[in-house]
Motif scaffolding. Structure first.
Motif, PDB file in Angstrom:
ATOM      1  N   GLY A  74       0.793  -1.226   0.000  1.00 48.44           N
ATOM      2  CA  GLY A  74       0.000   0.000   0.000  1.00 48.44           C
ATOM      3  C   GLY A  74       0.824   1.274   0.000  1.00 48.44           C
ATOM      4  N   MET A  75       2.041   1.187  -0.486  1.00 48.69           N
ATOM      5  CA  MET A  75       2.916   2.363  -0.503  1.00 48.69           C
ATOM      6  C   MET A  75       3.492   2.537  -1.906  1.00 48.69           C
ATOM      7  N   VAL A  76       3.481   3.767  -2.398  1.00 44.54           N
ATOM      8  CA  VAL A  76       4.096   4.064  -3.687  1.00 44.54           C
ATOM      9  C   VAL A  76       5.597   4.181  -3.465  1.00 44.54           C
ATOM     10  N   ALA A  89      -8.298   0.422   0.141  1.00 41.35           N
ATOM     11  CA  ALA A  89      -7.235   0.247   1.131  1.00 41.35           C
ATOM     12  C   ALA A  89      -7.605  -0.826   2.146  1.00 41.35           C
ATOM     13  N   GLN A  90      -6.641  -1.718   2.424  1.00 42.57           N
ATOM     14  CA  GLN A  90      -6.827  -2.770   3.411  1.00 42.57           C
ATOM     15  C   GLN A  90      -6.192  -2.367   4.737  1.00 42.57           C
ATOM     16  N   PRO A  91      -6.658  -2.888   5.867  1.00 46.73           N
ATOM     17  CA  PRO A  91      -6.143  -2.464   7.187  1.00 46.73           C
ATOM     18  C   PRO A  91      -4.644  -2.664   7.356  1.00 46.73           C
ATOM     19  N   TRP A  92      -4.060  -3.648   6.647  1.00 48.82           N
ATOM     20  CA  TRP A  92      -2.624  -3.940   6.803  1.00 48.82           C
ATOM     21  C   TRP A  92      -1.737  -3.107   5.866  1.00 48.82           C
ATOM     22  N   PRO A 414      -3.207  13.775  -3.246  1.00 49.46           N
ATOM     23  CA  PRO A 414      -3.891  12.870  -4.179  1.00 49.46           C
ATOM     24  C   PRO A 414      -2.970  11.748  -4.661  1.00 49.46           C
ATOM     25  N   GLN A 415      -3.541  10.555  -4.796  1.00 48.97           N
ATOM     26  CA  GLN A 415      -2.759   9.374  -5.168  1.00 48.97           C
ATOM     27  C   GLN A 415      -2.020   9.567  -6.491  1.00 48.97           C
TER      28      GLN A 415
END
Length: 449
Positions: A74-76, A89-92, A414-415
């Motif tokens: 979940g990280m660019v 987005a997932q909790p982990w 923004p993503q």
């Protein structure tokens, strides 16, 4: 053999720094229950040397030894893997964590680098002390090259302070002067403050051994005869050179400059031998040398070996860390100064390997100088901390800036902006890497490395 030892030291130092830096990201990520997909020493484009999956994380060793990484879900990051970001987005995932947790994860690497440098410098201070050339013991002042004279120095000056701060150690002063603005010296019994001439700094930086623009002044006493011309001249070991062509030269720097003025000529040298003055005629080679080795015993008199207790070593380790960090920041002043053009002297991995320290024994054998190795590792650790904090997308500093923005303004960047910024950062870093490698290779072929 020598290059193998130097290469081993470089890879060992980089491995220690990369593993600990990435652990600085890995441990808080795991603590905050963030999924870490990969933990790699070195980079692994196309393939890896070794890898093993333990739990949810793949641990491996890449083949490109210029860093390492942890891939956090979940990280660019530099992998530019954005497929998972198209899903909710997932909790982990990193992006699902509070901004303050993400900030801690991103600052973990540079924090470890800082404390590692502090630890190493503290241990070096405790177990090895510090040996340095003590400017306060330069009873005859300094000898300077033509570049040093252009900077504003005169032979015989005694350095008092640099930018208002007392100067004690030649090793630090010779660099601080290049980075500084003003120097105060004791000249003919009076304190004189002058601005550092940047043209002189540029000339110094063109030299391979920049620190040699300042040396302690000492008499020139011959230790041995090296060239056939010097052996045939009548010079002997122990001769003290006091004049050249009738010009008084009581110190080595004066002899050296006079010899340079007489390249390829035959000169008359006046020496003091067994309490008597003798005159010798000899040739100066095309490089302005006599072909003799100079007695270095006088240099031992200006060296201080300072010891530290356990209680003293810890704050001294912190001071050395801050000094190293300050030096890195100051060097950018030289690098981006158009007049000095310090960027031309930037060295990459090839230059670093070439300059790794080794011990040479009398029998010619080579071994690792562990004190110098750890000193280099501490310096490089704080250097990596500084570089990673530069706010460039692709480095930790870029992620920190975006996270701080979110904390301050209460909304995330923004993503799409994150993805584009990361792409620009990766392209910039790759271009910088090519430039540094190209500089090393150019210097090799032009004989400047």
């Amino acid at each position: 053999m020598e290059i193998a030892i130097k290469l081993f030291q470089f890879i060992l130092s980089i491995s220690i720094l990369v593993i600990l830096h990435e652990l600085g990201h890995f441990l808080p990520a795991k603590y905050f229950k963030t999924k870490v997909e990969k933990f790699y020493l070195f980079f692994d484009p196309w393939f890896s040397i070794a890898k093993k999956k333990i739990g949810e994380t793949e641990y491996g060793i890449g083949w490109l030894p210029f860093g390492g990484y942890v891939k956090i879900a979940g990280m660019v990051d530099e992998s530019m893997d954005t497929e998972q970001l198209k899903q909710p987005a997932q909790p982990w995932e990193f992006r699902a964590k509070p901004a303050w947790q993400r900030l801690i994860i991103m600052l973990g690497g540079v924090t470890v680098n800082f404390f590692l440098a502090w630890l190493i410098y503290s241990c070096l201070s405790l177990f090895n002390g510090e040996m340095y050339t003590d400017l306060t013991k330069f009873n005859n002042g300094i000898g300077v090259t033509e570049a040093g004279k252009k900077m504003g120095f005169q032979s015989g000056d005694k350095i008092v302070s640099i930018d208002g701060k007392p100067a004690e150690r030649l090793e630090n002063a010779s660099i601080n002067i290049l980075l500084g603005d003003n120097v105060t010296v004791l000249r003919n019994g009076k304190e004189v403050t002058f601005p550092v001439n940047k043209d002189g700094v540029a000339d110094v930086l063109k030299q391979k051994e920049a620190k040699l623009y300042i040396t302690p002044r000492f008499p020139m006493i011959i230790d041995s005869l090296v060239s056939p011309a010097s052996k045939a001249s009548g010079l002997t070991k122990g001769d003290k050179v006091v004049a050249v062509n009738g010009k008084q030269t009581p110190f080595f720097d004066e002899v050296s400059s006079t010899l340079l003025e007489n390249k390829g000529k035959t000169i008359n040298i006046e020496v003091l031998r067994n309490g008597k003055t003798e005159n010798v005629s000899t040739a100066v080679d095309k490089n302005g040398k006599l072909g003799v080795a100079v007695d270095q015993k006088a240099l031992a008199n200006v060296v201080t070996n300072k010891k530290y207790s356990f209680g003293e070593s810890i704050p001294r380790g912190f001071e050395r860390t801050i000094e190293a960090l300050t030096m890195q920041v100051k060097q950018f002043k030289i690098m981006f100064n158009s007049k000095i053009q310090g960027y031309k002297n930037v060295g990459g991995p090839i230059a670093i390997v070439k300059n790794m320290p080794v011990d040479r024994a009398a029998d010619g054998s080579i071994a690792i100088n562990w004190a110098a190795f750890w000193s280099f590792t501490a310096m490089f650790s704080i250097w990596l901390a500084f570089l990673n904090l530069i706010p460039i997308p692709g480095l930790d500093g870029g992620h920190v800036i975006f996270t701080l923005y979110e904390i301050i303004f209460g909304k995330p960047v923004p993503q799409k902006v994150l993805e584009n910024a990361q792409m620009i950062g990766v392209i910039f870093l790759l271009g910088l890497m090519l430039l540094i490698f190209g500089s090393d290779i150019f210097k090799i072929f032009t004989g400047k490395l």
